[in-house]
Enzyme design. Sequence first.
Site, PDB file in Angstrom:
ATOM      1  CD  GLU A  55      55.355   3.217  60.723  1.00  0.00           C
ATOM      2  OE1 GLU A  55      55.875   4.486  61.522  1.00  0.00           O
ATOM      3  OE2 GLU A  55      54.931   2.932  60.934  1.00  0.00           O
ATOM      4  CB  SER A 173      20.889  32.308  56.716  1.00  0.00           C
ATOM      5  OG  SER A 173      20.948  31.031  57.469  1.00  0.00           O
ATOM      6  CD1 TRP A 175      19.165  25.196  50.851  1.00  0.00           C
ATOM      7  CD2 TRP A 175      20.644  24.561  52.463  1.00  0.00           C
ATOM      8  NE1 TRP A 175      18.863  24.566  51.919  1.00  0.00           N
ATOM      9  CE2 TRP A 175      19.825  24.174  52.947  1.00  0.00           C
ATOM     10  CE3 TRP A 175      21.742  25.025  53.241  1.00  0.00           C
ATOM     11  CZ2 TRP A 175      19.949  23.304  54.093  1.00  0.00           C
ATOM     12  CZ3 TRP A 175      22.022  24.293  54.625  1.00  0.00           C
ATOM     13  CH2 TRP A 175      20.867  23.509  54.719  1.00  0.00           C
TER      14      TRP A 175
END
Length: 366
Positions: A55, A173, A175
């Site tokens: 504000e 894992s 990629w």
Amino acid sequence: MVQRDDLFFMKRALELALLGAGRVSPNPMVGAVIVYNGEIIGEGYHQQFGGPHAEVHAIASVADERMLHQSTLYVTLEPCAHFGKTPPCSDLIVEKGLARVVIGCRDPHVEVAGKGIAKLYAAGISVTEGVLEAECGKCNEAFIKSHTVGLPFVTLKLAQTLDGKIATSLGASRWITGEESRSEVHRLRSTYDAVMTGEATVRADDAQLTVRHCSGRNPLRVVLDCRLCLPLESKIFDAEAPTLVVASTSFAGLPKVARLMEKGVTVLFVDEHAGKLDLRQVLAELHKRRILSVLVEGGSRLSASFIREKLVDKILIFIAPKLFGGDGLSAFAPLGISIPNQAVNLRFGLPEFFGRDVLLEAYVEA
């Protein structure tokens, strides 16, 4: 009463609010727009923690303050009513004599919680509440949970194949997802106060958990290492970002604690139950440190534990167009660890695409 243009201008205020992501916590993200005769004459957003509120920026951007007496202020969160690092915004609005204020959602902070709105009403200012309330609430979901529940907002991030596997049968894992998804994960990290993982994930990938593929701050790295097993040479202990290691109180006396502290790592000890750290206690300790949001980037064991303990608010699942087959590692049920028999109900948002991958956002329903 909601007027025809209220939605349009509140959407703009929301766009501004989101510019503060990763910069204002533990304060909320807030955007503000000032409109005179259907035209925007001032804009602002909360840019950094401790700095002027939205504000204040919006009012300061108005060239002719005399126009404020016939203007409407659109703000995504209820104007504050107390002295913190800055004076109350509600007092400033009254002082400048704005004619009308449109508010997205109320501020749950105990020092505000309707008090800002009450000041506006008392000054004879027209107030409209609840415009795009759900969207404004989502913008500050972590801030709202922190001040209503007293725990950080927890998002569980997963990367999996179309058949629900997060690793091959051999544990590989990297990629699963593509480069675009990995860049988005780094952007997400920059918007959270902390990123959390387990010892096994750090050991498997020598994970660094920093923001590297985009601009933005590094979150606090939280590593759950119950028995302080990780090597001191792990990348997670470098000086690139602050790091907090959580261990069992049973290991508080290890010489390794002093060596971690020498590297600038903070060590936190919590209770242990059946060989597992008390995750709720971990979150409570993070909340004491003014951590409002946590991105969990762990393996299947940690993911299952968070779900089982009902500590997850949102799940982000990156799904790659790949199949690993039946022997791959599933996301939530490793080594006999399962989630409760009762179904965990989710509420999906709209999917997003990053390269060839799809991102599903799902909120956990109470």
